[in-house]
Design a protein around this motif. Structure first.
Motif, PDB file in Angstrom:
ATOM      1  N   ASP A 330     -11.847  13.285  -2.501  1.00  0.00           N
ATOM      2  CA  ASP A 330     -10.143  13.446  -3.560  1.00  0.00           C
ATOM      3  C   ASP A 330     -10.045  12.460  -4.674  1.00  0.00           C
ATOM      4  OD1 ASP A 330      -9.991  15.888  -2.434  1.00  0.00           O
ATOM      5  OD2 ASP A 330      -8.451  15.110  -1.183  1.00  0.00           O
ATOM      6  N   LEU A 331     -10.128  11.684  -4.034  1.00  0.00           N
ATOM      7  CA  LEU A 331     -10.524   9.797  -4.796  1.00  0.00           C
ATOM      8  C   LEU A 331     -10.688   9.752  -6.317  1.00  0.00           C
ATOM      9  CD1 LEU A 331      -8.619   7.368  -5.985  1.00  0.00           C
ATOM     10  CD2 LEU A 331      -9.411   5.767  -4.649  1.00  0.00           C
ATOM     11  N   ILE A 332     -12.448   9.823  -5.605  1.00  0.00           N
ATOM     12  CA  ILE A 332     -13.592  10.217  -5.883  1.00  0.00           C
ATOM     13  C   ILE A 332     -13.851  10.772  -6.778  1.00  0.00           C
ATOM     14  CG2 ILE A 332     -16.028   9.763  -6.518  1.00  0.00           C
ATOM     15  CD1 ILE A 332     -14.626   7.028  -4.787  1.00  0.00           C
ATOM     16  N   ALA A 333     -13.342  11.859  -7.041  1.00  0.00           N
ATOM     17  CA  ALA A 333     -13.755  13.190  -6.948  1.00  0.00           C
ATOM     18  C   ALA A 333     -12.766  13.668  -8.967  1.00  0.00           C
ATOM     19  CB  ALA A 333     -13.290  14.381  -6.707  1.00  0.00           C
ATOM     20  N   CYS A 334     -11.423  12.499  -8.567  1.00  0.00           N
ATOM     21  CA  CYS A 334     -10.004  12.559  -9.163  1.00  0.00           C
ATOM     22  C   CYS A 334     -10.951  10.912 -10.201  1.00  0.00           C
ATOM     23  CB  CYS A 334      -9.283  12.840  -9.045  1.00  0.00           C
ATOM     24  SG  CYS A 334      -8.437  13.881  -8.550  1.00  0.00           S
ATOM     25  N   GLY A 335     -11.725  10.309 -10.010  1.00  0.00           N
ATOM     26  CA  GLY A 335     -11.513   9.088 -10.897  1.00  0.00           C
ATOM     27  C   GLY A 335     -10.753   7.725 -10.913  1.00  0.00           C
ATOM     28  N   SER A 336     -10.043   8.285 -10.523  1.00  0.00           N
ATOM     29  CA  SER A 336      -8.915   7.055 -10.603  1.00  0.00           C
ATOM     30  C   SER A 336      -7.453   8.156  -9.466  1.00  0.00           C
ATOM     31  CB  SER A 336      -7.961   6.467 -12.030  1.00  0.00           C
ATOM     32  OG  SER A 336      -7.649   8.075 -12.086  1.00  0.00           O
ATOM     33  N   LEU A 337      -6.712   6.767  -8.914  1.00  0.00           N
ATOM     34  CA  LEU A 337      -5.405   7.182  -8.651  1.00  0.00           C
ATOM     35  C   LEU A 337      -4.399   7.955  -9.378  1.00  0.00           C
ATOM     36  CD1 LEU A 337      -4.590   6.824  -5.529  1.00  0.00           C
ATOM     37  CD2 LEU A 337      -3.408   5.068  -6.559  1.00  0.00           C
ATOM     38  N   PRO A 338      -4.468   7.533 -10.492  1.00  0.00           N
ATOM     39  CA  PRO A 338      -2.638   7.926 -11.389  1.00  0.00           C
ATOM     40  C   PRO A 338      -4.109   9.422 -11.242  1.00  0.00           C
ATOM     41  CG  PRO A 338      -3.468   5.923 -12.253  1.00  0.00           C
ATOM     42  CD  PRO A 338      -4.484   6.066 -11.182  1.00  0.00           C
ATOM     43  N   ALA A 339      -4.851   9.750 -11.747  1.00  0.00           N
ATOM     44  CA  ALA A 339      -5.734  10.725 -12.187  1.00  0.00           C
ATOM     45  C   ALA A 339      -5.183  11.613 -10.637  1.00  0.00           C
ATOM     46  CB  ALA A 339      -6.662  11.091 -12.374  1.00  0.00           C
ATOM     47  N   VAL A 346      -2.047  12.254  -3.319  1.00  0.00           N
ATOM     48  CA  VAL A 346      -1.553  10.946  -2.735  1.00  0.00           C
ATOM     49  C   VAL A 346      -0.855  11.910  -2.171  1.00  0.00           C
ATOM     50  CG1 VAL A 346      -0.525   9.282  -3.539  1.00  0.00           C
ATOM     51  CG2 VAL A 346      -2.548   9.697  -4.537  1.00  0.00           C
ATOM     52  N   ARG A 347      -0.470  11.908  -0.580  1.00  0.00           N
ATOM     53  CA  ARG A 347       0.536  11.866   0.037  1.00  0.00           C
ATOM     54  C   ARG A 347       1.298  11.144   0.256  1.00  0.00           C
ATOM     55  NH1 ARG A 347      -4.193  13.359   2.903  1.00  0.00           N
ATOM     56  NH2 ARG A 347      -3.938  12.408   4.458  1.00  0.00           N
ATOM     57  N   SER A 348       2.759  11.081   0.762  1.00  0.00           N
ATOM     58  CA  SER A 348       2.917  10.142   1.529  1.00  0.00           C
ATOM     59  C   SER A 348       3.368  10.673   3.362  1.00  0.00           C
ATOM     60  CB  SER A 348       5.180  10.469   0.798  1.00  0.00           C
ATOM     61  OG  SER A 348       5.985   9.220   1.520  1.00  0.00           O
ATOM     62  N   GLY A 358     -11.569   7.026   6.810  1.00  0.00           N
ATOM     63  CA  GLY A 358     -11.711   7.915   5.014  1.00  0.00           C
ATOM     64  C   GLY A 358     -10.361   7.833   4.652  1.00  0.00           C
ATOM     65  N   ASP A 359      -9.654   7.796   5.038  1.00  0.00           N
ATOM     66  CA  ASP A 359      -7.881   7.704   4.117  1.00  0.00           C
ATOM     67  C   ASP A 359      -8.139   6.544   3.348  1.00  0.00           C
ATOM     68  OD1 ASP A 359      -6.941   9.643   5.516  1.00  0.00           O
ATOM     69  OD2 ASP A 359      -5.503   9.000   6.895  1.00  0.00           O
ATOM     70  N   VAL A 360      -7.534   6.379   1.709  1.00  0.00           N
ATOM     71  CA  VAL A 360      -7.213   5.073   1.222  1.00  0.00           C
ATOM     72  C   VAL A 360      -5.854   4.891   1.100  1.00  0.00           C
ATOM     73  CG1 VAL A 360      -7.735   4.420  -1.018  1.00  0.00           C
ATOM     74  CG2 VAL A 360     -10.134   6.176   0.394  1.00  0.00           C
ATOM     75  N   VAL A 361      -5.579   4.122   1.337  1.00  0.00           N
ATOM     76  CA  VAL A 361      -4.052   3.561   2.138  1.00  0.00           C
ATOM     77  C   VAL A 361      -3.554   3.025   1.102  1.00  0.00           C
ATOM     78  CG1 VAL A 361      -2.345   3.352   3.099  1.00  0.00           C
ATOM     79  CG2 VAL A 361      -4.533   4.475   4.180  1.00  0.00           C
ATOM     80  N   LEU A 362      -2.523   2.949   0.752  1.00  0.00           N
ATOM     81  CA  LEU A 362      -1.098   1.510   0.153  1.00  0.00           C
ATOM     82  C   LEU A 362      -0.357   1.990   1.224  1.00  0.00           C
ATOM     83  CD1 LEU A 362       0.161  -0.279  -1.664  1.00  0.00           C
ATOM     84  CD2 LEU A 362       0.396   1.571  -3.373  1.00  0.00           C
ATOM     85  N   PHE A 363       0.602   0.864   2.030  1.00  0.00           N
ATOM     86  CA  PHE A 363       1.522   0.922   2.639  1.00  0.00           C
ATOM     87  C   PHE A 363       2.682   0.744   2.000  1.00  0.00           C
ATOM     88  CE2 PHE A 363      -2.113   0.332   6.504  1.00  0.00           C
ATOM     89  CZ  PHE A 363      -1.877   2.070   6.330  1.00  0.00           C
ATOM     90  N   ARG A 364       3.630   0.752   2.155  1.00  0.00           N
ATOM     91  CA  ARG A 364       4.923   0.133   1.526  1.00  0.00           C
ATOM     92  C   ARG A 364       6.183  -0.080   3.294  1.00  0.00           C
ATOM     93  NH1 ARG A 364       4.466  -0.240  -3.483  1.00  0.00           N
ATOM     94  NH2 ARG A 364       3.773   1.803  -4.678  1.00  0.00           N
ATOM     95  N   PHE A 365       6.199  -1.821   2.768  1.00  0.00           N
ATOM     96  CA  PHE A 365       6.759  -2.009   3.931  1.00  0.00           C
ATOM     97  C   PHE A 365       7.856  -2.942   3.641  1.00  0.00           C
ATOM     98  CE2 PHE A 365       4.401  -5.194   2.776  1.00  0.00           C
ATOM     99  CZ  PHE A 365       4.482  -6.514   2.759  1.00  0.00           C
ATOM    100  N   ASN A 366       8.567  -3.056   4.649  1.00  0.00           N
ATOM    101  CA  ASN A 366       9.999  -3.736   3.834  1.00  0.00           C
ATOM    102  C   ASN A 366      10.308  -4.990   4.670  1.00  0.00           C
ATOM    103  OD1 ASN A 366      12.152  -5.556   2.885  1.00  0.00           O
ATOM    104  ND2 ASN A 366      13.675  -3.853   3.251  1.00  0.00           N
ATOM    105  N   VAL A 367      10.877  -6.149   4.831  1.00  0.00           N
ATOM    106  CA  VAL A 367      10.997  -6.992   6.309  1.00  0.00           C
ATOM    107  C   VAL A 367      11.940  -8.344   5.972  1.00  0.00           C
ATOM    108  CG1 VAL A 367       8.694  -6.982   7.769  1.00  0.00           C
ATOM    109  CG2 VAL A 367       9.199  -8.458   5.817  1.00  0.00           C
TER     110      VAL A 367
END
Length: 367
Positions: A330-339, A346-348, A358-367
């Protein structure tokens, strides 16, 4: 996670190990050239990293890796201490899966410990020695269990299972072909039998075989023999030419394709072998992408998001909030993360999310 490269002496184990890992292990035309196991690391080929690098132009691209162990050659009678038997068997016990290299090439200049090339006999030699070792271990466990049973009836089911397993081994069958339940799988994990380990049979051919057969190497009689054995065991099988792969590895990248096409081979078998090895261990990769680095991270299939985040840093797991996930395609097909975000791709995901390959991931965390 380690894969052990095993086989009879002089079947091409160390040559294959060197090509996989560029480790420079000694390779020579005599038995037991390898004594202590050599350990090296191989990158897992992943075209997704190339595509992400074209998208993000990172400073660094880091692939997933696997550890390979080049183990000394086994001979008939190893379970009784012949050759380097006991040492060899202890080294196999330490790996998670096995690459069983089988000699499928004829070469009068390279000695064969049995005097002739016979893949079925050679596979049987290795498997029987591993079976004998497993039987010895099971016998000791059954003896101890019989004594303990007098004071602890709860182990009766385990002893009954071990008895059935012993009969299976006595029939000359490896543990990996023994049907069992999930509960019995836990018992197996605690026993750590050699023939329970998953296997890829690597058929090592000579360059002239690949030149003659090309894409049809699977029609070679020796490959068919090994493939039939692998099918009965539920094992993987792959044809390869270790010497050819060694030659290809020494060429500049732009010349490799032409060299292989002259032999009628579309691509080398090395990438396939590493990818099959990765899958054999039950491993998958998730991806992270950004300006600093595009990277593949290794996790076991079934890993949940917080534990996957912990592969990057323990703080990510401890303070996990959520994972922002998009499928690579999906990321490659859209050409960018904002698109991709604009299209709602982009799922939460929370703590119970099971990571996918193949999941492309950004982890959100707080310590």
């Amino acid at each position: 996670m380690k894969l052990g490269i095993v086989g009879l002496p002089n079947v091409g184990k160390s040559t294959l190990f060197n090509v996989l890992t560029s480790a420079g292990a000694q390779s020579a035309n005599y038995a037991f050239c390898t004594i202590e196991p050599n350990i090296g690391v191989a990158a897992v080929p992943d075209q997704r990293l190339t595509a992400l690098a074209e998208l993000y132009h990172p400073l660094k691209v880091t692939p997933a890796v696997i550890d390979f162990v080049d183990i000394a050659g086994l001979v008939r009678g190893a379970s009784k201490g012949e050759g380097l038997g006991n040492k060899f068997l202890s080294h196999i016990r330490e790996v998670d899966a096995v690459l069983h290299v089988v000699r499928c090439f004829e070469d009068a200049d390279i000695i064969h410990v049995e005097g002739s090339v016979d893949p079925a006999r050679d596979i049987e030699t290795i498997n029987l020695e591993l079976i004998f070792s497993d039987l010895e271990l099971l016998e000791r466990r059954l003896e101890r269990g019989a004594k303990a049973l007098k004071g602890d009836k709860s182990i009766a089911a385990e002893l009954e299972f071990c008895g059935r397993l012993r009969a299976h081994l006595e029939d000359g069958q490896p543990v990996r072909t023994f049907p069992h339940t999930e509960v019995e799988e836990e018992i197996l994990q605690n026993i750590a039998l050699l023939t329970a380990k998953p296997v890829i049979y690597v058929c090592n051919f000579c360059e002239s075989d690949f030149g003659a057969f090309g894409h049809g190497i699977e029609e070679h009689k020796n490959y068919i023999t090994v493939a039939e054995i692998a099918a009965r065991e539920g094992a993987e099988v792959l044809p390869i030419c270790a010497e050819l792969e060694a030659q290809v590895a020494e060429l500049p990248p732009e010349e490799r394709g032409e060299f292989l096409s002259e032999l009628g081979v579309e691509s080398g078998g090395l990438d396939q072998l590493v990818q099959k090895s990765y899958a054999l261990l039950g491993l998958i990769s998730y991806l992270t992408a950004g300006q600093p680095e595009v990277r593949a991270w290794t996790i076991r299939r079934g890993t949940k998001a917080p534990q996957a985040a912990g592969k990057i840093h323990s703080d990510f797991e401890r303070g996990f909030i959520r994972a922002e996930v998009i499928a690579f395609a999906d990321l490659i097909a859209c050409g960018s993360l904002p698109a991709a975000k604009e299209k709602g791709l982009v799922r939460s995901e929370g703590k119970e999310y099971v990571m996918l390959d193949g999941d492309v991931v950004l982890f959100r965390f707080n310590v």
